[in-house]
Design a protein around this motif. Structure first.
Motif, PDB file in Angstrom:
ATOM      1  N   ALA A 214       0.823  -1.203   0.000  1.00  0.00           N
ATOM      2  CA  ALA A 214       0.000   0.000   0.000  1.00  0.00           C
ATOM      3  C   ALA A 214       0.865   1.264   0.000  1.00  0.00           C
ATOM      4  O   ALA A 214       0.481   2.294  -0.562  1.00  0.00           O
ATOM      5  N   ASN A 215       2.021   1.178   0.636  1.00  0.00           N
ATOM      6  CA  ASN A 215       2.920   2.338   0.723  1.00  0.00           C
ATOM      7  C   ASN A 215       3.942   2.372  -0.401  1.00  0.00           C
ATOM      8  O   ASN A 215       4.738   3.319  -0.464  1.00  0.00           O
ATOM      9  N   ALA A 216       3.945   1.364  -1.261  1.00  0.00           N
ATOM     10  CA  ALA A 216       4.992   1.268  -2.277  1.00  0.00           C
ATOM     11  C   ALA A 216       4.975   2.471  -3.210  1.00  0.00           C
ATOM     12  O   ALA A 216       6.028   3.021  -3.566  1.00  0.00           O
ATOM     13  N   GLY A 217       3.790   2.910  -3.614  1.00  0.00           N
ATOM     14  CA  GLY A 217       3.707   4.037  -4.528  1.00  0.00           C
ATOM     15  C   GLY A 217       4.270   5.307  -3.918  1.00  0.00           C
ATOM     16  O   GLY A 217       5.058   6.030  -4.545  1.00  0.00           O
ATOM     17  N   ALA A 218       3.861   5.575  -2.681  1.00  0.00           N
ATOM     18  CA  ALA A 218       4.355   6.785  -2.011  1.00  0.00           C
ATOM     19  C   ALA A 218       5.857   6.730  -1.795  1.00  0.00           C
ATOM     20  O   ALA A 218       6.575   7.724  -1.991  1.00  0.00           O
ATOM     21  N   ASN A 219       6.353   5.551  -1.392  1.00  0.00           N
ATOM     22  CA  ASN A 219       7.799   5.422  -1.158  1.00  0.00           C
ATOM     23  C   ASN A 219       8.587   5.594  -2.455  1.00  0.00           C
ATOM     24  O   ASN A 219       9.650   6.230  -2.470  1.00  0.00           O
ATOM     25  N   ALA A 220       8.070   5.031  -3.548  1.00  0.00           N
ATOM     26  CA  ALA A 220       8.757   5.179  -4.821  1.00  0.00           C
ATOM     27  C   ALA A 220       8.778   6.638  -5.266  1.00  0.00           C
ATOM     28  O   ALA A 220       9.774   7.135  -5.803  1.00  0.00           O
ATOM     29  N   THR A 221       7.665   7.344  -5.037  1.00  0.00           N
ATOM     30  CA  THR A 221       7.624   8.764  -5.382  1.00  0.00           C
ATOM     31  C   THR A 221       8.625   9.559  -4.559  1.00  0.00           C
ATOM     32  O   THR A 221       9.333  10.430  -5.074  1.00  0.00           O
ATOM     33  N   LEU A 222       8.682   9.257  -3.253  1.00  0.00           N
ATOM     34  CA  LEU A 222       9.640   9.960  -2.396  1.00  0.00           C
ATOM     35  C   LEU A 222      11.077   9.695  -2.839  1.00  0.00           C
ATOM     36  O   LEU A 222      11.923  10.607  -2.830  1.00  0.00           O
ATOM     37  N   GLN A 223      11.374   8.463  -3.226  1.00  0.00           N
ATOM     38  CA  GLN A 223      12.721   8.143  -3.675  1.00  0.00           C
ATOM     39  C   GLN A 223      13.071   8.894  -4.960  1.00  0.00           C
ATOM     40  O   GLN A 223      14.182   9.402  -5.110  1.00  0.00           O
ATOM     41  N   ALA A 224      12.092   8.977  -5.877  1.00  0.00           N
ATOM     42  CA  ALA A 224      12.353   9.689  -7.129  1.00  0.00           C
ATOM     43  C   ALA A 224      12.576  11.177  -6.867  1.00  0.00           C
ATOM     44  O   ALA A 224      13.491  11.799  -7.432  1.00  0.00           O
ATOM     45  N   GLU A 225      11.749  11.761  -5.994  1.00  0.00           N
ATOM     46  CA  GLU A 225      11.912  13.182  -5.703  1.00  0.00           C
ATOM     47  C   GLU A 225      13.191  13.456  -4.922  1.00  0.00           C
ATOM     48  O   GLU A 225      13.820  14.505  -5.085  1.00  0.00           O
ATOM     49  N   ALA A 226      13.576  12.517  -4.068  1.00  0.00           N
ATOM     50  CA  ALA A 226      14.848  12.680  -3.359  1.00  0.00           C
ATOM     51  C   ALA A 226      16.017  12.667  -4.335  1.00  0.00           C
ATOM     52  O   ALA A 226      16.979  13.432  -4.195  1.00  0.00           O
ATOM     53  N   ALA A 227      15.924  11.801  -5.342  1.00  0.00           N
ATOM     54  CA  ALA A 227      16.964  11.792  -6.372  1.00  0.00           C
ATOM     55  C   ALA A 227      16.936  13.088  -7.174  1.00  0.00           C
ATOM     56  O   ALA A 227      17.983  13.637  -7.542  1.00  0.00           O
ATOM     57  N   ARG A 228      15.731  13.604  -7.420  1.00  0.00           N
ATOM     58  CA  ARG A 228      15.604  14.848  -8.185  1.00  0.00           C
ATOM     59  C   ARG A 228      16.268  16.006  -7.436  1.00  0.00           C
ATOM     60  O   ARG A 228      16.864  16.903  -8.034  1.00  0.00           O
ATOM     61  N   ARG A 229      16.131  15.997  -6.098  1.00  0.00           N
ATOM     62  CA  ARG A 229      16.787  17.029  -5.295  1.00  0.00           C
ATOM     63  C   ARG A 229      18.274  16.740  -5.090  1.00  0.00           C
ATOM     64  O   ARG A 229      19.105  17.637  -5.037  1.00  0.00           O
ATOM     65  N   GLY A 230      18.593  15.470  -4.950  1.00  0.00           N
ATOM     66  CA  GLY A 230      19.957  15.110  -4.570  1.00  0.00           C
ATOM     67  C   GLY A 230      20.972  15.198  -5.687  1.00  0.00           C
ATOM     68  O   GLY A 230      22.151  15.463  -5.438  1.00  0.00           O
ATOM     69  N   ILE A 231      20.555  14.976  -6.928  1.00  0.00           N
ATOM     70  CA  ILE A 231      21.516  14.985  -8.043  1.00  0.00           C
ATOM     71  C   ILE A 231      22.215  16.335  -8.169  1.00  0.00           C
ATOM     72  O   ILE A 231      23.448  16.395  -8.251  1.00  0.00           O
ATOM     73  N   PRO A 232      21.488  17.482  -8.173  1.00  0.00           N
ATOM     74  CA  PRO A 232      22.198  18.757  -8.245  1.00  0.00           C
ATOM     75  C   PRO A 232      23.107  19.000  -7.041  1.00  0.00           C
ATOM     76  O   PRO A 232      24.214  19.536  -7.183  1.00  0.00           O
ATOM     77  N   VAL A 233      22.611  18.610  -5.862  1.00  0.00           N
ATOM     78  CA  VAL A 233      23.417  18.820  -4.660  1.00  0.00           C
ATOM     79  C   VAL A 233      24.699  17.998  -4.720  1.00  0.00           C
ATOM     80  O   VAL A 233      25.787  18.465  -4.352  1.00  0.00           O
ATOM     81  N   GLN A 234      24.599  16.771  -5.195  1.00  0.00           N
ATOM     82  CA  GLN A 234      25.791  15.931  -5.314  1.00  0.00           C
ATOM     83  C   GLN A 234      26.776  16.517  -6.321  1.00  0.00           C
ATOM     84  O   GLN A 234      27.991  16.503  -6.110  1.00  0.00           O
ATOM     85  N   ALA A 235      26.235  17.062  -7.427  1.00  0.00           N
ATOM     86  CA  ALA A 235      27.118  17.659  -8.418  1.00  0.00           C
ATOM     87  C   ALA A 235      27.850  18.870  -7.849  1.00  0.00           C
ATOM     88  O   ALA A 235      29.060  19.047  -8.048  1.00  0.00           O
ATOM     89  N   LEU A 236      27.118  19.713  -7.111  1.00  0.00           N
ATOM     90  CA  LEU A 236      27.757  20.865  -6.479  1.00  0.00           C
ATOM     91  C   LEU A 236      28.795  20.425  -5.446  1.00  0.00           C
ATOM     92  O   LEU A 236      29.848  21.043  -5.294  1.00  0.00           O
ATOM     93  N   GLY A 237      28.480  19.353  -4.750  1.00  0.00           N
ATOM     94  CA  GLY A 237      29.427  18.845  -3.749  1.00  0.00           C
ATOM     95  C   GLY A 237      30.726  18.397  -4.385  1.00  0.00           C
ATOM     96  O   GLY A 237      31.813  18.631  -3.838  1.00  0.00           O
ATOM     97  N   LEU A 238      30.625  17.748  -5.544  1.00  0.00           N
ATOM     98  CA  LEU A 238      31.838  17.307  -6.225  1.00  0.00           C
ATOM     99  C   LEU A 238      32.687  18.503  -6.664  1.00  0.00           C
ATOM    100  O   LEU A 238      33.921  18.499  -6.538  1.00  0.00           O
ATOM    101  N   LEU A 239      32.017  19.553  -7.181  1.00  0.00           N
ATOM    102  CA  LEU A 239      32.755  20.754  -7.573  1.00  0.00           C
ATOM    103  C   LEU A 239      33.379  21.434  -6.360  1.00  0.00           C
ATOM    104  O   LEU A 239      34.501  21.939  -6.419  1.00  0.00           O
TER     105      LEU A 239
END
Length: 286
Positions: A214-239
Motif C-alpha cells: 500500500a505504501n509502495a507508490g508513495a515510497n517510490a515517489t519519495l525516492q524519485a523526488e529525493a533523487a531529483r533534489r539530490g543529483i544537483p546537490v551531489q554535483a555541487l558537492g563534487l565541484l
C-alpha cells in the motif's frame, strides 16, 4: 679608552609562493565555474525520474489482493473448514461399526442366517440316517434316534464352532478398526488445527507485506523526488571538493628584523684614528 657605539638595521621580505601557480589554478577555477550550470537535472535524468514517478502510481495495485490474502491467512486460511465433515464421517463409521464392535455375545445361534444352515444340516443328516433304518425295518427305534442325534451333532458342531470363532474375530476387528479410525480422525483434526496456526503466522507476515504494498507508490515517489533534489546537490558537492581546497592554497608573508651591535674601546679608537687620518689626507691635498 672606553665608550659604546650602537648600529641598528631593519630588513623586510615578502614571499608569495602561490604566484607561479596562479595561472594554472585560475584556469582550473574558471573551468569549475563553467560547470556550475551543469549541476541541474539532465534531460535523461528527468525522463528516468518521471518514469519512476509514473510507475510509483501502479506499485500499490496489488495491495487489495495482498490484504485479502493476509486476512484469509489470519482467519486460518480455511484449514479447519473440513473439521465438521471429518467428525461426521467418524460418527457415521462409529454408528455403523459400534453394534458389532461393542457386542460381546458370541453365541453363533444369534448369527443371522446360521439357523437356516443348521436346519439344512439337520434335514440332510436326518433323511440319510432315517432312510437307512427304514430300509432295515428299524425306523423310529432307539438306535435310529441315537444315530440321528449323533449324526446331526457331528454335522452341526464344526459349523457352530467356526461361526463362534468368526463372531469373535469380527467383533475384535471392528473394535480395532474403530480405535484406529478414532486415532486417524484425531490426527487429521490436530493437523488441520496446526495448519490453521501456521496460516495465521503467515498472515502476520502477509499483513506487513500488504502495508508495504500500500505504501509502495508513495515510497517510490519519495525516492524519485529525493533523487531529483539530490543529483544537483551531489554535483555541487563534487565541484566544491575540488574548488574549496584550491581556494585555500598560496598566500603572502612579510617579515621585519632589527639588530644592535656594540663596539669595544679599541674598535672605537681604530675607527676614530682612521677618521682623523682621512681628514689629514684631505687637508694635505688642499
Amino acid at each position: 679608552m672606553g665608550g659604546e657605539s650602537k648600529t641598528s638595521q631593519t630588513q623586510e621580505s615578502t614571499t608569495n609562493p602561490w604566484a607561479p601557480a596562479q595561472p594554472a589554478l585560475q584556469g582550473i577555477l574558471s573551468q569549475l565555474q563553467g560547470q556550475l550550470g551543469n549541476t541541474g537535472i539532465t534531460a535523461n535524468e528527468s525522463g528516468a525520474l518521471n518514469t519512476l514517478t509514473s510507475n510509483a502510481g501502479q506499485a500499490s495495485q496489488y495491495a487489495p489482493q495482498i490484504q485479502s490474502y493476509a486476512q484469509n491467512l489470519l482467519n486460518g486460511g480455511g484449514a479447519t473448514d473440513q473439521n465438521g465433515a471429518i467428525s461426521d464421517a467418524y460418527k457415521t463409521y462409529q454408528q455403523q461399526t459400534n453394534p458389532l464392535a461393542s457386542n460381546t455375545n458370541y453365541d453363533p445361534m444369534q448369527t443371522p442366517g446360521l439357523g437356516q444352515q443348521l436346519q439344512t444340516i439337520r434335514d440332510d443328516v436326518g433323511n440319510s440316517i432315517n432312510s437307512q433304518f427304514a430300509a432295515a425295518g428299524r425306523d423310529f427305534s432307539g438306535a435310529n434316534q441315537q444315530a440321528y442325534g449323533r449324526g446331526v451333532t457331528q454335522g452341526m458342531a464344526p459349523v457352530l464352532t467356526a461361526q463362534y470363532n468368526q463372531n469373535v474375530q469380527n467383533q475384535q476387528g471392528a473394535a480395532n478398526n474403530l480405535y484406529n479410525a478414532g486415532n486417524t480422525t484425531s490426527g487429521l483434526l490436530a493437523g488441520l488445527n496446526q495448519q490453521k496456526l501456521a496460516n495465521q503466522a503467515q498472515g502476520v507476515t502477509a499483513a506487513g507485506q500488504a502495508t508495504d504494498a500500500a505504501n509502495a507508490g508513495a515510497n517510490a515517489t519519495l525516492q524519485a523526488e529525493a533523487a531529483r533534489r539530490g543529483i544537483p546537490v551531489q554535483a555541487l558537492g563534487l565541484l566544491a571538493q575540488i574548488g574549496i581546497p584550491i581556494a585555500g592554497l598560496g598566500g603572502q608573508s612579510t617579515g621585519k628584523s632589527e639588530g644592535t651591535q656594540q663596539m669595544s674601546g679599541a674598535q672605537q679608537f681604530g675607527v676614530i684614528t682612521g677618521g682623523i687620518g682621512n681628514l689629514l689626507k684631505g687637508f694635505g691635498s688642499l
